[in-house]
Design a protein around this motif. Structure first.
Motif, short mmCIF file in Angstrom:
data_model
loop_
_atom_site.label_atom_id
_atom_site.label_comp_id
_atom_site.label_asym_id
_atom_site.label_seq_id
_atom_site.Cartn_x
_atom_site.Cartn_y
_atom_site.Cartn_z
N ALA A 1 6.40 -3.42 -1.38
CA ALA A 1 6.53 -4.82 -1.83
C ALA A 1 6.78 -5.74 -0.63
CB ALA A 1 7.65 -4.95 -2.85
N ASP A 2 7.63 -5.29 0.30
CA ASP A 2 7.90 -6.08 1.51
C ASP A 2 6.62 -6.21 2.35
OD1 ASP A 2 10.54 -6.37 0.80
OD2 ASP A 2 11.28 -4.77 2.10
N VAL A 3 5.86 -5.11 2.45
CA VAL A 3 4.62 -5.14 3.22
C VAL A 3 3.63 -6.12 2.57
CG1 VAL A 3 2.55 -3.81 3.84
CG2 VAL A 3 4.83 -2.83 4.20
N ALA A 4 3.52 -6.07 1.24
CA ALA A 4 2.60 -6.96 0.53
C ALA A 4 2.94 -8.43 0.77
CB ALA A 4 2.61 -6.64 -0.97
N SER B 1 0.48 -11.15 2.70
CA SER B 1 0.14 -12.46 2.14
C SER B 1 0.35 -13.56 3.17
CB SER B 1 1.00 -12.71 0.90
OG SER B 1 0.71 -13.96 0.34
N THR B 2 1.44 -13.45 3.93
CA THR B 2 1.74 -14.44 4.98
C THR B 2 0.71 -14.37 6.10
OG1 THR B 2 4.11 -14.31 4.49
CG2 THR B 2 3.48 -15.21 6.63
N LEU B 3 0.34 -13.14 6.50
CA LEU B 3 -0.65 -12.98 7.57
C LEU B 3 -2.02 -13.55 7.17
CD1 LEU B 3 -0.37 -9.46 9.28
CD2 LEU B 3 0.10 -11.69 10.26
N VAL C 1 -6.43 -10.44 8.05
CA VAL C 1 -6.36 -9.53 6.91
C VAL C 1 -6.17 -8.11 7.46
CG1 VAL C 1 -7.51 -8.62 4.87
CG2 VAL C 1 -7.91 -10.99 5.58
N PRO C 2 -4.99 -7.52 7.31
CA PRO C 2 -4.78 -6.16 7.82
C PRO C 2 -5.81 -5.19 7.24
CG PRO C 2 -2.69 -7.14 7.19
CD PRO C 2 -3.76 -8.06 6.70
N GLY D 1 -2.79 -5.59 -0.69
CA GLY D 1 -3.68 -6.70 -0.35
C GLY D 1 -4.39 -6.51 0.97
N MET D 2 -4.43 -5.28 1.47
CA MET D 2 -5.10 -4.98 2.73
C MET D 2 -6.57 -4.64 2.50
SD MET D 2 -2.28 -2.65 4.73
CE MET D 2 -0.79 -3.38 5.40
#
Length: 293
Positions: free
Chosen positions: A17-20, A24-26, A32-33, A61-62
């Motif tokens: 969840a933290d990664v997602a 989104s911020t990136l 886009v990772p 979202g990667m």
């Protein structure tokens, strides 16, 4: 009183969840990772692992740049694909699913991946950084175990950590991580050449078992109240299951949970953390394109 079960699924979900959120911020900053997972052949276990990784990428979202190749793929063809991915600035991570067919050298493939895109943490450059304490990609399973310990509130400072297993994927990097000042543990590594294994495991405040063999550690080999981290994933024939097998770890879970203070189950313990740390490493690689911010 039975041990507290360490819920790897729940902790991994928090990491994901933290990664997602960070992905989104990136994306708002135009990055886009992207992870390229290469699968050679159709080994059932490997297909399953790759499927889990692709699902995690989608949920975070990667971009999933997965490549499936036939078993007949030559080493030269595979190295050529890796070279193209190394030179593709839109790809932030490259992972080649192991094991590879016998005609392809795993070392040659691992060495061919750019250290900057080696999100598995297996390239010699990243291994060297792990040894020297420099910043680099950490192997996903050992790093995931450190997160499990932190999130569960298990203290490592000054504790006796015993690692059973000396593989390059888990045992060795796990020991090296625990030696870092941030964890500050006293570490012992045991392996197939260790005589009287129980003499060592009974001293462990934290026992990490990655032997690859069921029932390597039984209840009588565990210090009362110790934290037991079971890395093993073994398929045991079981005609009562639709799959024809069941999964178990390297520790006798039913016996161990009556002695230990904390314990990871199999499945649902260390496994989910491995994939969570893989997408975390991919995120970190993508951040590097923006100067690590």
């Amino acid at each position: 009183m039975e041990a507290t079960i360490i819920d790897g699924k729940e902790i991994a979900a928090r990491v994901k969840a933290d990664v997602a959120d960070s992905v989104s911020t990136l994306k708002k900053r135009g990055v886009v990772p992207c992870l390229a997972v290469i699968l050679v052949g159709n080994n059932p276990a490997s297909v399953s692992y790759v499927s889990g990784k692709r699902k995690a990428l989608c949920e975070a979202g990667m971009e999933d740049r997965s490549i499936e190749l036939p078993e007949s793929t030559t080493e030269q063809e595979l190295l050529g694909i890796i070279e193209k991915l190394n030179n593709d600035s839109s790809v932030h991570g490259i992972l080649v699913q192991l094991p590879l067919p016998p005609h392809i050298s795993e070392k040659a493939v691992t060495d061919a991946i750019s250290p900057a895109k080696d999100v598995d943490g297996f390239h010699p450059v990243n291994v060297g950084k792990l040894v020297s304490g420099e910043k680099g990609f950490l192997p996903c399973t050992p790093n995931g175990i450190t997160v499990l310990l932190k999130k569960t509130g298990i203290e490592t400072d000054g504790k006796n950590v015993v690692v059973v297993g000396r593989s390059n994927i888990v045992g060795k990097p796990m020991a090296l991580l625990m030696l870092r000042k941030e964890f500050n543990a006293t570490v012992t590594i045991c392996h197939t050449g260790t005589k009287n294994l129980a003499d060592f495991t009974r001293r462990a405040d934290i026992l990490i078992v990655a032997s690859g063999r069921p029932n390597t550690v039984t209840a009588d080999m565990i210090k009362p109240g110790a934290a037991v981290i079971d890395v093993g994933v073994n398929r045991i024939p079981d005609s009562s299951r639709k799959s024809g097998f069941r999964l178990c770890g390297d520790v006798d879970f039913e016996g161990a949970k009556k002695v230990a203070g904390f314990i990871t189950p199999v499945p649902g313990g260390v496994g989910p953390m491995t994939i969570a740390m893989l997408i975390f490493n991919t995120l970190e690689s993508a951040r590097q394109t923006l100067g690590g911010k």
